[in-house]
Design an enzyme around this catalytic site. Structure first.
Site, PDB file in Angstrom:
ATOM      1  N   GLU A 185      25.075  21.590  -4.876  1.00 48.92           N
ATOM      2  CA  GLU A 185      25.017  21.535  -6.342  1.00 48.92           C
ATOM      3  C   GLU A 185      25.699  22.723  -7.021  1.00 48.92           C
ATOM      4  OE1 GLU A 185      20.907  20.945  -7.441  1.00 48.92           O
ATOM      5  OE2 GLU A 185      20.792  19.008  -6.443  1.00 48.92           O
ATOM      6  N   ASN A 220      23.359  14.159  -4.917  1.00 49.08           N
ATOM      7  CA  ASN A 220      21.943  14.331  -5.241  1.00 49.08           C
ATOM      8  C   ASN A 220      21.689  13.627  -6.564  1.00 49.08           C
ATOM      9  OD1 ASN A 220      21.889  15.942  -3.000  1.00 49.08           O
ATOM     10  ND2 ASN A 220      21.538  17.863  -4.087  1.00 49.08           N
ATOM     11  N   HIS A 251      22.505  27.035  -0.403  1.00 42.78           N
ATOM     12  CA  HIS A 251      21.602  26.345  -1.330  1.00 42.78           C
ATOM     13  C   HIS A 251      21.006  27.433  -2.229  1.00 42.78           C
ATOM     14  CE1 HIS A 251      19.043  22.517  -1.899  1.00 42.78           C
ATOM     15  NE2 HIS A 251      18.622  23.356  -2.833  1.00 42.78           N
ATOM     16  N   GLU A 300      19.955  13.995  -1.648  1.00 42.03           N
ATOM     17  CA  GLU A 300      18.641  14.288  -2.246  1.00 42.03           C
ATOM     18  C   GLU A 300      18.297  13.177  -3.214  1.00 42.03           C
ATOM     19  OE1 GLU A 300      18.044  18.040  -4.248  1.00 42.03           O
ATOM     20  OE2 GLU A 300      19.079  19.122  -2.646  1.00 42.03           O
ATOM     21  N   ARG A 349      17.943  17.559   6.829  1.00 46.09           N
ATOM     22  CA  ARG A 349      18.884  18.372   6.051  1.00 46.09           C
ATOM     23  C   ARG A 349      18.167  19.653   5.623  1.00 46.09           C
ATOM     24  NH1 ARG A 349      20.210  18.394   0.149  1.00 46.09           N
ATOM     25  NH2 ARG A 349      22.121  19.625   0.063  1.00 46.09           N
ATOM     26  N   TYR A 387      18.663  12.198  -9.283  1.00 41.63           N
ATOM     27  CA  TYR A 387      17.260  12.140  -9.713  1.00 41.63           C
ATOM     28  C   TYR A 387      17.060  11.233 -10.917  1.00 41.63           C
ATOM     29  CZ  TYR A 387      16.355  15.771  -6.351  1.00 41.63           C
ATOM     30  OH  TYR A 387      16.229  16.454  -5.167  1.00 41.63           O
TER      31      TYR A 387
HETATM   32  O1  IFM Z   1      14.351  21.301  -5.658  1.00 41.65           O
HETATM   33  C1  IFM Z   1      15.614  20.985  -6.100  1.00 41.65           C
HETATM   34  C2  IFM Z   1      16.652  21.237  -5.035  1.00 41.65           C
HETATM   35  O2  IFM Z   1      16.629  22.559  -4.585  1.00 41.65           O
HETATM   36  C3  IFM Z   1      18.041  20.953  -5.556  1.00 41.65           C
HETATM   37  N1  IFM Z   1      18.104  19.647  -6.142  1.00 41.65           N
HETATM   38  C4  IFM Z   1      17.091  19.276  -7.087  1.00 41.65           C
HETATM   39  C5  IFM Z   1      15.719  19.529  -6.506  1.00 41.65           C
HETATM   40  C6  IFM Z   1      14.621  19.114  -7.498  1.00 41.65           C
HETATM   41  O3  IFM Z   1      14.752  19.820  -8.681  1.00 41.65           O
END
Ligand code: IFM
Length: 455
Positions: free
Chosen positions: A171, A297, A126, A351, A82, A299
């Site tokens: 995002e 995405n 992006h 992500e 990706r 985290y």
């Molecule tokens: O590095 C970023 C990415 O560009 C977009 N999503 C979160 C990642 C980590 O912060």
């Protein structure tokens, strides 16, 4: 070699495994071969905007190291890569003349992936909007919506027959809120009404681009990527619970309702009052164009209290170098909830990854915490699958250490270490673990595929 916390999976045979990057974060060559400036080129020059005062002029020098980086990706044994395209590299002013040398770079990237048996997952935006469009108001200007649709159609014609998927935006919440409300990302604006108008224009441009790509017969799978987190109240006080519902509305339902229900959530509109975006007739129907896939995405989770901003580092749990809690169960919770509340298409985790302080010791990076982060989140995806969520793939963020936006090069998310003085790439232990894990998956699939020799 660290071991994963538990056996992972099982995963379906057609599950897609990948790694992810983005153009501004790795390419460098910021003004070469006719590339125009992006808003991040400009933002990096603002004193204090990037914590280590760095920029994307060289980054990982990927533009000049394409072939060896493609070999690196293939050596991991992934199915897919990706990446994003830099709009100002291929159309420097945002409209007007296309830049053949920029297009040629992405031709070589896509062909190089295909030649190595890898599926290209292309993202159009992006975050690196052409600076010339920002000078005309950027995403706050409705005209940018139409410029984006033209860009999408041009790229669809050029690459649509060769890329597996096209993502419109990565995002949109981050672009809108961090770029136009908090002002900590490019273009550095601090104005909530502008941010909400930007979020609407991003969604509208997404929907119109999908319609236009389909109308021209683009065979790629089409979708969008959202950054989503479960929101948990800090306490069970009614005030914290109410605030949590509102914040969930602003992060999750604002985007999911628009995409899947063709409406914005009433409670968020009420909260916004005069800061709500101007919406023209037909906009919401356009935004709700059917998706072939949705990228998520993930985290960490967010913990919300009535009297403060969200907290992503509740004490007690392990934190990454971003001060984000390691909270894999939040990924299962989120995916199950999306499937329960919306008629979702196949879902990808587009992500997921972690920054940790790495140390190179005798040519090795023993990043067991990154390995455990990845393994526990992959298992969280397996849990979602077991609960009936239509999961189609998982992509680790990131292939290699890179420019982490306002944190510059200080935060390292890569499974491959980058020495920024020499540009040498070194597989961290997490990359070796991911490679072995993928090798096992392929063996289980009975596909007979072999890992790239010597990688
Ligand atoms: O590095 C970023 C990415 O560009 C977009 N999503 C979160 C990642 C980590 O912060």
């Amino acid at each position: 070699m660290p071991t994963p916390p538990h056996p992972l999976g099982p995963f379906p045979d057609d599950f897609t495994w990948g790694v992810a990057t983005s153009s501004f974060q790795i390419e460098g060559a910021a003004f070469e071969d006719g590339k125009g400036a992006s808003i991040w080129d400009t933002f990096c020059q603002v004193p204090g905007a990037v914590s280590d005062a760095s920029n994307g002029l060289v980054a990982c020098d990927h533009y000049h190291r394409l072939d060896s980086d493609l070999d690196l990706i293939a050596g991991l044994g992934v199915d897919a890569y990706r990446f994003s395209m830099s709009w100002p590299r291929v159309r420097p002013g945002g409209d007007g003349a296309w830049n053949e040398k920029g297009l040629d770079f992405y031709d070589r990237l896509v062909d190089g992936l295909l030649a190595r048996g890898l599926r290209p997952y292309l993202t159009l935006n992006h975050w690196d909007l052409p600076e010339e469009l920002q000078a005309r108001g950027g995403w706050a200007n409705r005209d940018t919506v139409h410029r984006f649709v033209e860009y999408a159609c041009g790229i669809g014609r050029r690459l649509g027959d060769r890329v597996a998927s096209i993502t419109t935006h990565n995002e949109p919440w981050v672009i809108a809120m961090l770029g136009h409300d908090a002002g900590i990302f490019a273009p550095g604006i601090k104005d909530l009404p502008t941010a909400m108008q930007v979020s609407h224009h991003l969604l509208l441009s997404h929907g119109l681009a999908l319609q236009a790509l389909r109308a021209q017969g683009c065979p790629s799978q089409l979708g969008i990527v959202l950054n989503l987190s479960p929101m948990h109240p800090a306490t069970d006080s009614p005030a914290d619970i109410d605030r949590t519902r509102l914040e969930d509305g602003r992060l999750v339902r604002w985007y999911m309702d628009a995409l899947f229900k063709g409406s914005y959530p009433a409670d968020v509109l009420e909260f916004l009052g005069p800061a709500a975006p101007r919406i023209a007739e037909g906009d919401l129907a356009a935004i709700a164009a059917p998706l072939d896939f949705l990228g998520v995405n993930y985290y960490t989770r967010a913990v919300v209290s009535a009297d403060g901003p969200w907290d992503v580092h509740r004490s007690g749990l392990e934190l990454t170098d971003m001060d984000w809690e390691v909270y894999p169960e939040g990924l299962t919770e989120l995916l199950v909830r999306l499937h329960r509340d919306y008629p979702v298409p196949p879902l990808y985790v587009t992500e997921n990854g972690s920054a940790f302080k790495d140390q190179m010791v005798e040519g090795r990076v023993h990043d067991s915490r990154r390995t455990h982060y990845a393994a526990s989140h992959i298992e969280a995806v397996a849990q979602a699958l077991r609960q009936g969520v239509p999961m189609a793939g998982y992509m680790l963020w990131s292939l290699m250490d890179n420019f982490e936006w306002a944190s510059g090069y200080e935060k390292r998310f890569g499974i491959v270490h980058v020495d920024y003085d020499t540009q040498q790439r070194t597989l961290k232990d997490s990359a070796l673990w991911y490679r072995d894990f993928l090798c096992e998956q392929k063996t289980r699939r009975g596909s007979g595929l072999l890992m790239a020799a010597g990688a």
